[in-house]
Design an enzyme around this catalytic site. Structure first.
Site, mmCIF file in Angstrom:
data_model
loop_
_atom_site.group_PDB
_atom_site.id
_atom_site.type_symbol
_atom_site.label_atom_id
_atom_site.label_comp_id
_atom_site.label_asym_id
_atom_site.label_seq_id
_atom_site.Cartn_x
_atom_site.Cartn_y
_atom_site.Cartn_z
ATOM 1 C CG ASN A 86 46.863 -38.672 -9.114
ATOM 2 O OD1 ASN A 86 47.717 -37.792 -8.977
ATOM 3 N ND2 ASN A 86 46.781 -39.712 -8.300
ATOM 4 C CG ASN A 146 52.191 -32.646 -4.148
ATOM 5 O OD1 ASN A 146 51.622 -31.973 -3.300
ATOM 6 N ND2 ASN A 146 53.518 -32.604 -4.313
ATOM 7 C CG ASP A 153 46.473 -43.531 -9.594
ATOM 8 O OD1 ASP A 153 47.491 -44.243 -9.711
ATOM 9 O OD2 ASP A 153 46.142 -42.994 -8.517
ATOM 10 C CB SER A 179 66.107 -38.916 -5.408
ATOM 11 O OG SER A 179 66.536 -38.131 -4.332
ATOM 12 C CE1 TYR A 205 60.619 -39.648 -3.133
ATOM 13 C CE2 TYR A 205 62.753 -39.110 -2.159
ATOM 14 C CZ TYR A 205 61.868 -39.041 -3.222
ATOM 15 O OH TYR A 205 62.238 -38.392 -4.379
ATOM 16 C CE LYS A 208 61.684 -41.007 -6.413
ATOM 17 N NZ LYS A 208 60.901 -40.847 -7.632
ATOM 18 C CG LEU A 215 67.055 -23.848 2.492
ATOM 19 C CD1 LEU A 215 66.854 -23.457 3.948
ATOM 20 C CD2 LEU A 215 68.544 -23.994 2.176
ATOM 21 C CB VAL A 250 69.643 -22.397 10.123
ATOM 22 C CG1 VAL A 250 70.862 -23.106 9.536
ATOM 23 C CG2 VAL A 250 69.281 -21.169 9.299
ATOM 24 C CG PHE A 251 66.427 -27.880 10.345
ATOM 25 C CD1 PHE A 251 65.709 -27.434 11.456
ATOM 26 C CD2 PHE A 251 65.726 -28.099 9.159
ATOM 27 C CE1 PHE A 251 64.338 -27.199 11.389
ATOM 28 C CE2 PHE A 251 64.357 -27.878 9.086
ATOM 29 C CZ PHE A 251 63.665 -27.421 10.197
ATOM 30 N NE ARG A 298 65.402 -31.674 7.378
ATOM 31 C CZ ARG A 298 65.132 -31.179 6.162
ATOM 32 N NH1 ARG A 298 64.033 -30.478 5.957
ATOM 33 N NH2 ARG A 298 65.967 -31.374 5.171
ATOM 34 C CG ASP A 350 68.729 -32.772 7.369
ATOM 35 O OD1 ASP A 350 67.997 -33.373 6.553
ATOM 36 O OD2 ASP A 350 68.595 -31.561 7.642
HETATM 37 P P1 NAD Z 1 55.570 -32.987 -7.603
HETATM 38 O O1 NAD Z 1 54.830 -33.563 -6.438
HETATM 39 O O2 NAD Z 1 55.476 -31.544 -7.852
HETATM 40 O O3 NAD Z 1 55.143 -33.747 -8.942
HETATM 41 C C1 NAD Z 1 54.727 -35.086 -8.959
HETATM 42 C C2 NAD Z 1 53.436 -35.153 -9.772
HETATM 43 O O4 NAD Z 1 53.000 -36.511 -9.792
HETATM 44 C C3 NAD Z 1 52.311 -34.311 -9.171
HETATM 45 O O5 NAD Z 1 51.753 -33.492 -10.169
HETATM 46 C C4 NAD Z 1 51.314 -35.356 -8.687
HETATM 47 O O6 NAD Z 1 49.988 -34.893 -8.750
HETATM 48 C C5 NAD Z 1 51.587 -36.514 -9.625
HETATM 49 N N1 NAD Z 1 51.219 -37.820 -9.067
HETATM 50 C C6 NAD Z 1 51.488 -38.322 -7.839
HETATM 51 N N2 NAD Z 1 50.961 -39.547 -7.704
HETATM 52 C C7 NAD Z 1 50.350 -39.840 -8.880
HETATM 53 C C8 NAD Z 1 49.614 -40.950 -9.353
HETATM 54 N N3 NAD Z 1 49.388 -42.022 -8.568
HETATM 55 N N4 NAD Z 1 49.140 -40.938 -10.606
HETATM 56 C C9 NAD Z 1 49.353 -39.846 -11.407
HETATM 57 N N5 NAD Z 1 50.025 -38.765 -11.003
HETATM 58 C C10 NAD Z 1 50.519 -38.755 -9.760
HETATM 59 O O7 NAD Z 1 57.089 -33.453 -7.424
HETATM 60 P P2 NAD Z 1 58.377 -33.009 -8.241
HETATM 61 O O8 NAD Z 1 59.242 -32.230 -7.324
HETATM 62 O O9 NAD Z 1 58.005 -32.440 -9.559
HETATM 63 O O10 NAD Z 1 59.075 -34.419 -8.416
HETATM 64 C C11 NAD Z 1 58.910 -35.198 -9.586
HETATM 65 C C12 NAD Z 1 59.674 -36.508 -9.411
HETATM 66 O O11 NAD Z 1 61.041 -36.205 -9.138
HETATM 67 C C13 NAD Z 1 59.171 -37.347 -8.233
HETATM 68 O O12 NAD Z 1 59.213 -38.715 -8.636
HETATM 69 C C14 NAD Z 1 60.197 -37.094 -7.154
HETATM 70 O O13 NAD Z 1 60.340 -38.186 -6.270
HETATM 71 C C15 NAD Z 1 61.462 -36.881 -7.966
HETATM 72 N N6 NAD Z 1 62.473 -36.048 -7.269
HETATM 73 C C16 NAD Z 1 62.126 -34.800 -6.812
HETATM 74 C C17 NAD Z 1 63.074 -34.038 -6.134
HETATM 75 C C18 NAD Z 1 62.722 -32.684 -5.570
HETATM 76 O O14 NAD Z 1 63.424 -32.221 -4.677
HETATM 77 N N7 NAD Z 1 61.696 -32.012 -6.068
HETATM 78 C C19 NAD Z 1 64.380 -34.535 -5.943
HETATM 79 C C20 NAD Z 1 64.691 -35.797 -6.444
HETATM 80 C C21 NAD Z 1 63.721 -36.556 -7.114
HETATM 81 C C1 WQD Z 2 68.425 -28.607 2.402
HETATM 82 C C2 WQD Z 2 69.243 -28.076 3.569
HETATM 83 C C3 WQD Z 2 68.437 -28.784 5.725
HETATM 84 C C4 WQD Z 2 64.652 -26.581 5.622
HETATM 85 C C5 WQD Z 2 65.315 -33.390 0.378
HETATM 86 C C6 WQD Z 2 65.046 -34.877 0.325
HETATM 87 C C7 WQD Z 2 65.697 -35.475 -0.890
HETATM 88 C C8 WQD Z 2 65.312 -34.734 -2.176
HETATM 89 C C9 WQD Z 2 65.440 -33.256 -2.038
HETATM 90 C C10 WQD Z 2 63.560 -35.889 -3.302
HETATM 91 C C11 WQD Z 2 69.494 -29.113 4.667
HETATM 92 C C12 WQD Z 2 68.320 -27.277 5.584
HETATM 93 C C13 WQD Z 2 65.884 -27.107 5.297
HETATM 94 C C14 WQD Z 2 64.565 -25.630 6.676
HETATM 95 C C15 WQD Z 2 66.940 -25.803 6.983
HETATM 96 N N1 WQD Z 2 63.952 -34.972 -2.542
HETATM 97 N N2 WQD Z 2 67.007 -26.734 5.961
HETATM 98 N N3 WQD Z 2 65.718 -25.272 7.318
HETATM 99 O O1 WQD Z 2 67.110 -32.558 2.827
HETATM 100 O O2 WQD Z 2 68.817 -32.066 1.007
HETATM 101 O O3 WQD Z 2 66.711 -33.180 0.420
HETATM 102 O O4 WQD Z 2 64.801 -32.803 -0.830
HETATM 103 O O5 WQD Z 2 64.166 -36.824 -3.755
HETATM 104 O O6 WQD Z 2 65.324 -36.815 -0.933
HETATM 105 O O7 WQD Z 2 65.565 -35.471 1.507
HETATM 106 O O8 WQD Z 2 66.656 -30.785 1.033
HETATM 107 O O9 WQD Z 2 65.686 -28.527 1.014
HETATM 108 O O10 WQD Z 2 64.937 -30.160 2.788
HETATM 109 O O11 WQD Z 2 67.236 -29.206 2.912
HETATM 110 O O12 WQD Z 2 67.945 -25.472 7.609
HETATM 111 O O13 WQD Z 2 63.471 -25.141 7.036
HETATM 112 O O14 WQD Z 2 68.493 -27.025 4.216
HETATM 113 O O15 WQD Z 2 68.792 -29.140 7.032
HETATM 114 O O16 WQD Z 2 70.777 -28.869 5.179
HETATM 115 P P1 WQD Z 2 67.397 -32.172 1.433
HETATM 116 P P2 WQD Z 2 66.019 -29.634 1.924
#
Ligand code: NAD
Ligand code: WQD
Length: 333
Positions: free
Chosen positions: A32, A35, A58, A124, A148, A152, A199, A216-217, A291, A294
């Site tokens: 949709n 993001n 959606d 995740s 969040y 999951k 980061l 740097v947190f 942060r 963290d």
């Molecule tokens: P992203 O936000 O870039 O991609 C998610 C996509 O889902 C987006 O294109 C958004 O428009 C779409 N979306 C959101 N809500 C929707 C809805 N209701 N209907 C249809 N589409 C919808 O995020 P990403 O980083 O590509 O992450 C993808 C998946 O991986 C997510 O479920 C996220 O929680 C998980 N994940 C991401 C990370 C990370 O750090 N990027 C880490 C662990 C898990």
């Molecule tokens: C990494 C390191 C920060 C920003 C998050 C979500 C997790 C997953 C991945 C989806 C940490 C430090 C960060 C900054 C910094 N997402 N940092 N200055 O926190 O491991 O994970 O994203 O599932 O659920 O919590 O990733 O990239 O935010 O941080 O010092 O401006 O960088 O403190 O040590 P994180 P991150």
């Protein structure tokens, strides 16, 4: 196979679409764009040489999903669609549970209605909470400290219940560690809206001169240099992990949780130094307080992915940083 990617226009979904297309699969994106940007579709066309099929809808629209699953003869679904910002989930829990949990239930209903049972879910490492031991294996206890992460965990449990109720289900919950980097073309990558939370996008914007300094947190963690340690994994390695999971599900039934990481931990300062080397730029930074929420260190045990999926991450930190740098230079955000 014909694969539906919910959230396929997003960061990880778009890279997985490229990996699937180059392995010969037919891909249908379902997004949709809450993001992501429609410009990803043109980039995918340039990279793969074919116009991507994309349904703008959606995931909570069960009837639309069921119609798409049937009309495109979908064989398996990869469910990326969801909201992912930890801080925002604390402010807007209902939106997070609606999109993530209700969205997944809607998908399961559509799959049941069409007799489809192969599903790869984007989970995740956040489901492990504050690690009790390192490296983290899949038997590590799970917990959540924010909506969040709890969404999951709820989804993983719902999926496990489905698999217990009906032996036809084939479900892989892939627990991603910290995805970073971009496709080698530079045409797709991570494009957060507004100020980046993570980061790597922040470091890239500082190196490019679009943000003044990195904060740097925390520099008082019990880690080798005092800064937080994470398992950063190249998004193309992660994408290829999905290909391996789909292959695994062609011969495995039931519910499986599998870590996707490199098994290596790197500190914030390691990331800054690697990015400076890759970009030739300086990344000025200040130490700031920790942060809230963290953890000190988090990295994966990756034996299960190697044993079950015959997959392991191949790309190093330099490649992660170089590809991020290439992408940021070719994007305006
Ligand atoms: P992203 O936000 O870039 O991609 C998610 C996509 O889902 C987006 O294109 C958004 O428009 C779409 N979306 C959101 N809500 C929707 C809805 N209701 N209907 C249809 N589409 C919808 O995020 P990403 O980083 O590509 O992450 C993808 C998946 O991986 C997510 O479920 C996220 O929680 C998980 N994940 C991401 C990370 C990370 O750090 N990027 C880490 C662990 C898990
Ligand atoms: C990494 C390191 C920060 C920003 C998050 C979500 C997790 C997953 C991945 C989806 C940490 C430090 C960060 C900054 C910094 N997402 N940092 N200055 O926190 O491991 O994970 O994203 O599932 O659920 O919590 O990733 O990239 O935010 O941080 O010092 O401006 O960088 O403190 O040590 P994180 P991150």
């Amino acid at each position: 196979m014909n694969i539906l990617l919910t959230g396929g226009a997003g960061y990880i979904g778009s890279h997985t679409a490229v990996a699937l297309a180059s392995a010969g699969h037919a891909v249908v994106l379902y997004d949709n764009f809450v993001n992501s940007s429609r410009s990803v579709l043109a980039a995918l066309q340039t990279i793969t040489g074919a116009q991507p099929v994309c349904i703008e809808a959606d995931v909570r629209d069960t009837a639309r999903l069921a119609e798409v699953l049937g009309s495109h003869s979908i064989d398996a679904v990869i469910h990326f669609a969801g909201l992912k910002a930890v801080g925002e989930s604390i402010e807007k829990p209902v939106e997070y549970y609606s999109t993530n949990v209700q969205g997944t239930i809607s998908l399961l209903q559509a799959m049941q209605a069409t007799g489809l049972h192969s599903l790869v879910f984007s989970s995740s490492a956040t489901v492990y909470g504050d690690p009790q031991y390192l490296p983290i294996d899949e038997a590590h206890p799970t917990s959540a400290t924010n909506p969040y992460g709890r969404s999951k965990l709820h989804i993983e449990e719902i999926l496990a219940d489905c698999a217990r109720s009906d032996a036809s289900w084939r479900i892989a919950c892939l627990r991603y560690f910290n995805p970073v980097g971009a496709h080698a073309s530079g045409l797709i990558g991570e494009n957060p809206n507004g100020m980046p939370n993570n980061l790597m996008p922040f470091v890239a914007r500082v190196a490019a001169g679009r943000l003044p300094r990195l904060r740097v947190f925390g520099n008082d963690y019990s880690t080798p240099d005092g800064t937080g340690v994470r398992d950063y994994i190249h998004v193309m390695d992660l994408a290829e992990g999905h290909l391996a999971a789909l292959d695994f599900l062609t011969h495995a039934s039931g519910w499986h949780a599998i870590n996707l990481g490199t098994g290596q931990g790197h500190s914030v300062l390691d990331m800054v130094r690697s990015f400076e080397a890759a970009s030739g730029k300086t990344v000025p930074f200040d130490f700031a307080p920790r942060r809230p929420g963290d953890i000190a260190a988090c990295y994966a045990r990756v034996d299960k992915a190697s044993d079950l999926l015959h997959w392991q991450a191949r790309r190093d930190l330099a490649t992660m940083c170089q590809s991020t740098w290439h992408h940021i230079q070719s994007s305006s955000t």
